[in-house]
Design an enzyme around this catalytic site. Structure first.
Site, mmCIF file in Angstrom:
data_model
loop_
_atom_site.group_PDB
_atom_site.id
_atom_site.type_symbol
_atom_site.label_atom_id
_atom_site.label_comp_id
_atom_site.label_asym_id
_atom_site.label_seq_id
_atom_site.Cartn_x
_atom_site.Cartn_y
_atom_site.Cartn_z
ATOM 1 N N HIS A 264 5.458 6.401 1.130
ATOM 2 C CA HIS A 264 5.966 7.758 1.302
ATOM 3 C C HIS A 264 5.276 8.428 2.488
ATOM 4 O O HIS A 264 4.250 7.957 2.975
ATOM 5 C CB HIS A 264 5.746 8.594 0.024
ATOM 6 C CG HIS A 264 4.313 8.718 -0.372
ATOM 7 N ND1 HIS A 264 3.633 7.721 -1.045
ATOM 8 C CD2 HIS A 264 3.400 9.715 -0.191
ATOM 9 C CE1 HIS A 264 2.383 8.097 -1.264
ATOM 10 N NE2 HIS A 264 2.214 9.305 -0.752
ATOM 11 N N ARG A 283 -2.510 3.035 5.005
ATOM 12 C CA ARG A 283 -1.550 3.640 5.927
ATOM 13 C C ARG A 283 -0.650 2.591 6.580
ATOM 14 O O ARG A 283 -1.070 1.460 6.818
ATOM 15 C CB ARG A 283 -2.292 4.439 6.993
ATOM 16 C CG ARG A 283 -3.053 5.623 6.411
ATOM 17 C CD ARG A 283 -3.844 6.385 7.456
ATOM 18 N NE ARG A 283 -4.511 7.532 6.841
ATOM 19 C CZ ARG A 283 -5.694 7.475 6.257
ATOM 20 N NH1 ARG A 283 -6.351 6.333 6.215
ATOM 21 N NH2 ARG A 283 -6.220 8.554 5.705
#
Length: 405
Positions: A264, A283
């Protein structure tokens, strides 16, 4: 500090991350920001890296540690050993990095493994800052845009087909599904990333600058990402993900839950967010920070996601609860008209923030104080108090769900 008290004013902690806006949080908190510093997040909780302060300048994490059973309650103290959640207000001006959070079991194993390898907790290439999972719930305070999980297969094929520069990925997806698709772009040599994405950016950036793209189009966010994160002639490969993931538009009051493994990214807007008390982030792009592709690939759920937008369930008349599977937290929205009052009992340590209006907080047999927009307080285990609105008021409550059972 009077130990018999159960309800205290609370002062949160501002985080000045570069992606934050300069107006929303200073306005909410009545803070002067003539220097136009970025005010990204307002933390309310007992996180070791930014604990809130009780009256008398006592850190909440330290205060709870002194008497965990009495202040957190037996259930929360035994299961979690600390306040298990962190409540935040976010102002997202520039999009945040694409990210994934590990499961509880994975976090425990990987945190121990990095400790064993002697990687400092502050090292830039450290993936795991603690041994906890980080499920998250966010409720929109404004119109809010985000990326949330992989698009369903039909939608993903459609956008790959409609974007000439991404056509080469259609057979990749056909052969190996979401996992091979994502692995392909995340492991693509950087010169090939430039070769693929630059023609796309050359095509869409003039449209963005002319105002011909709208937020409901992936091209809009791809162009904005390029302007934000492409530096030194290097194109951020996170731009691929904008086309792979669901683009979600939430309206004020709507919420969404993001569990372990679900990729997300927040794109724009203000929200109230509650999460497990953790700082574990893996990440996948749209960031100058460390990206560990092999580690990221270990934890992503490679599956279609149909975003489930939560309107909340109405509990007692004034209260709307946003339920999730997470055992660590529960977020509630409480609405009171001027003159209305409601009595509340805390079943663990519960954190409250007023977002609109003004009210009085009257502890049973104890202190009384007023709270207005942007002000917060904490109620400890078994604390009982009355909320008395002196204006139409909206506030949010963070709690531990099973402690209420």
């Amino acid at each position: 500090m009077e130990k018999e008290r159960k309800v205290f004013k609370l002062q949160g902690r501002v985080q000045h991350y570069a992606w934050g806006g300069a107006d929303y949080l200073p306005g909410l908190l009545s803070v002067d920001n003539r220097e136009h510093k970025p005010f990204a997040e307002y933390w309310m909780g007992a996180h070791e890296n930014g604990p809130s302060m009780l009256e008398g300048a006592t850190a909440l994490n330290e205060y709870l540690r002194e008497q965990p059973v009495e202040r957190l309650g037996p259930y929360t103290a035994e299961r979690f050993g600390r306040l298990p959640y962190l409540l935040k207000i976010l102002d997202v001006k520039d999009m945040l990095s694409i990210q994934v959070h590990p499961s509880k079991k994975s976090a425990e194993l990987e945190f121990a493994a990095e400790n064993k390898r002697g990687i400092s907790l502050n090292a830039p290439d450290r993936n795991y800052k603690d041994d906890n999972h980080k499920p998250e719930l966010m409720a929109a305070l404004s119109e809010f845009w985000l990326l949330h999980g992989f698009k369903p297969e039909e939608e993903l094929i459609q956008i790959l087909a409609a974007t000439p520069e991404l056509n080469f990925l259609m057979p990749v997806f056909s052969i190996g599904g979401y996992q091979l698709l994502y692995k392909t772009v995340m492991e693509l040599p950087q010169p090939e990333v430039e070769e693929v994405l630059q023609p796309l950016l050359d095509r869409i950036l003039p449209l963005y600058h002319n105002g011909d793209l709208v937020r409901s189009e992936e091209h809009f966010w791809a162009a904005r990402a390029a302007l934000t994160y492409n530096q030194g002639g290097r194109t951020d490969r996170g731009i691929f993900s904008i086309y792979f993931f669901n683009l979600v538009d939430l309206q004020p009051g709507e919420a969404i839950f993001q569990d372990a493994g679900l990729p997300h990214a927040y794109l724009e807007g203000q929200n109230v967010e509650i999460m497990a008390n953790s700082d574990n982030v893996l990440r996948g792009g749209l960031t100058p920070k460390y990206v560990d592709v092999p580690e990221l690939m270990k934890h992503i759920r490679f599956e279609a996601t149909n975003p489930r937008i939560l309107a909340g369930d109405r509990a007692a008349g004034h209260i709307t609860v946003y339920g999730t599977p997470a055992p660590d937290f529960e977020l509630s929205r409480i609405s009171l008209l001027a003159g209305e009052a409601v009595t509340v009992k805390a079943h663990s340590a519960e954190v409250y923030i007023v977002m609109e209006g003004r009210l009085g907080v009257i502890e049973e047999g104890g202190a009384a104080f007023s709270r207005r927009s942007g002000e917060c307080w904490v109620a400890l285990y078994n604390g009982k108090f009355e909320l008395r609105a002196t204006a139409d008021t909206v506030l949010y409550r963070a709690a531990v769900p099973a402690a209420r059972g």
